[in-house]
Design a protein around this motif. Structure first.
Motif, PDB file in Angstrom:
ATOM      1  N   GLY A   1       3.899   5.608  -6.619  1.00  0.00           N
ATOM      2  CA  GLY A   1       3.183   5.662  -7.887  1.00  0.00           C
ATOM      3  C   GLY A   1       3.429   4.419  -8.722  1.00  0.00           C
ATOM      4  O   GLY A   1       3.823   3.362  -8.226  1.00  0.00           O
ATOM      5  N   ASN A   2       3.208   4.558 -10.018  1.00  0.00           N
ATOM      6  CA  ASN A   2       3.346   3.415 -10.927  1.00  0.00           C
ATOM      7  C   ASN A   2       4.763   2.861 -10.974  1.00  0.00           C
ATOM      8  O   ASN A   2       4.960   1.653 -10.997  1.00  0.00           O
TER       9      ASN A   2
ATOM     10  N   ALA B   1       4.124  -4.283  -5.874  1.00  0.00           N
ATOM     11  CA  ALA B   1       2.858  -4.998  -5.733  1.00  0.00           C
ATOM     12  C   ALA B   1       2.915  -6.341  -6.452  1.00  0.00           C
ATOM     13  O   ALA B   1       2.458  -7.359  -5.921  1.00  0.00           O
TER      14      ALA B   1
ATOM     15  N   GLY C   1       5.370   1.416  -7.146  1.00  0.00           N
ATOM     16  CA  GLY C   1       4.289   0.607  -6.606  1.00  0.00           C
ATOM     17  C   GLY C   1       3.942  -0.620  -7.410  1.00  0.00           C
ATOM     18  O   GLY C   1       3.715  -1.690  -6.842  1.00  0.00           O
ATOM     19  N   LEU C   2       3.882  -0.488  -8.731  1.00  0.00           N
ATOM     20  CA  LEU C   2       3.490  -1.637  -9.549  1.00  0.00           C
ATOM     21  C   LEU C   2       4.465  -2.808  -9.436  1.00  0.00           C
ATOM     22  O   LEU C   2       4.025  -3.940  -9.221  1.00  0.00           O
TER      23      LEU C   2
ATOM     24  N   SER D   1       4.033   1.520  -0.870  1.00  0.00           N
ATOM     25  CA  SER D   1       4.804   1.588  -2.114  1.00  0.00           C
ATOM     26  C   SER D   1       3.966   2.154  -3.245  1.00  0.00           C
ATOM     27  O   SER D   1       4.442   2.979  -4.029  1.00  0.00           O
ATOM     28  N   CYS D   2       2.723   1.718  -3.340  1.00  0.00           N
ATOM     29  CA  CYS D   2       1.851   2.216  -4.399  1.00  0.00           C
ATOM     30  C   CYS D   2       1.515   3.687  -4.188  1.00  0.00           C
ATOM     31  O   CYS D   2       1.610   4.487  -5.116  1.00  0.00           O
TER      32      CYS D   2
ATOM     33  N   TRP E   1      -1.338   2.293 -10.068  1.00  0.00           N
ATOM     34  CA  TRP E   1      -0.970   1.954  -8.698  1.00  0.00           C
ATOM     35  C   TRP E   1      -2.215   1.823  -7.825  1.00  0.00           C
ATOM     36  O   TRP E   1      -2.260   1.000  -6.916  1.00  0.00           O
TER      37      TRP E   1
ATOM     38  N   ALA F   1      -3.695  -1.532  -8.558  1.00  0.00           N
ATOM     39  CA  ALA F   1      -2.892  -2.622  -7.984  1.00  0.00           C
ATOM     40  C   ALA F   1      -3.219  -2.887  -6.517  1.00  0.00           C
ATOM     41  O   ALA F   1      -2.944  -3.970  -5.997  1.00  0.00           O
ATOM     42  N   LEU F   2      -3.830  -1.921  -5.851  1.00  0.00           N
ATOM     43  CA  LEU F   2      -4.198  -2.126  -4.446  1.00  0.00           C
ATOM     44  C   LEU F   2      -5.302  -3.170  -4.282  1.00  0.00           C
ATOM     45  O   LEU F   2      -5.408  -3.805  -3.236  1.00  0.00           O
TER      46      LEU F   2
ATOM     47  N   TRP G   1       0.838  -1.201   0.000  1.00  0.00           N
ATOM     48  CA  TRP G   1       0.000   0.000   0.000  1.00  0.00           C
ATOM     49  C   TRP G   1       0.875   1.254   0.000  1.00  0.00           C
ATOM     50  O   TRP G   1       0.682   2.154  -0.812  1.00  0.00           O
TER      51      TRP G   1
ATOM     52  N   ALA H   1      -0.505  10.862  -1.808  1.00  0.00           N
ATOM     53  CA  ALA H   1      -0.181  10.817  -3.237  1.00  0.00           C
ATOM     54  C   ALA H   1      -0.592  12.092  -3.970  1.00  0.00           C
ATOM     55  O   ALA H   1      -0.429  12.177  -5.182  1.00  0.00           O
TER      56      ALA H   1
END
Length: 166
Positions: free
Chosen positions: A25-26, A33, A29-30, A20-21, A86, A89-90, A18, A131
């Motif tokens: 961001g992308n 994740a 985080g991606l 990291s995303c 991102w 991805a959560l 969470w 964010a």
């Protein structure tokens, strides 16, 4: 690994994903994740759990994608997607909690719905603040309804699988 350790690892991995995303961001985080979901599937997942994670990815695209198309999120990042990847991805990251860290919650349908109605919007609010995402005034009540429904559905599914614990 014992059940308590698995639950703690599961919760910490989700929180790391969470953060990291939301903070990365992308670009950050991606990949994180994806690695966390892969690790979860390798070491913690129950048989067939990958289908639930795929279902949560699709559900996130529908729910948050719909909210994004309706103008619920305003980001500074240019993207051809209706919502930041991102954020999407959560959803599978949340799916990793369902049969592990949150497993005991589903026995109590109204509590699960209340936790969804409060915890979901709080997560969006906190994530948006970190964010620098603008949220429409109607989004948090909409997310409260969506997450109450998701958690109610999860509790219902749990009661159908194990009727003695409902």
């Amino acid at each position: 690994m014992n059940l308590h350790r698995r639950s703690v690892y599961n919760a910490l991995a989700f929180k790391m994903g969470w953060l990291s995303c939301v903070l990365g961001g992308n670009a950050v985080g991606l990949p994180i994740a994806a690695v966390l979901v892969a690790i979860h599937l390798h070491w913690l997942a129950l048989a067939g759990e990958w289908r639930r994670l795929a279902g949560f990815a699709l559900l996130g695209l529908i729910v948050d994608g719909g909210f994004a198309l309706a103008g619920g999120f305003a980001t500074t990042a240019a993207s051809s997607w209706p919502l930041p990847l991102w954020l999407w991805a959560l959803w599978p990251l949340f799916g990793t909690l369902v049969d592990h860290s949150l497993a005991g919650l589903w026995r109590h349908r109204w509590l699960a719905m209340l936790c969804g109605a409060i915890g979901g919007p709080l997560s969006y609010y906190g994530g948006a603040r970190l964010a620098q995402v603008e949220l429409a005034a109607w989004l948090l009540p909409g997310e409260a309804l969506a997450w109450a429904a998701v958690c109610g559905w999860l509790a219902r599914r749990h009661s159908l699988r194990s009727p003695t614990t409902a």
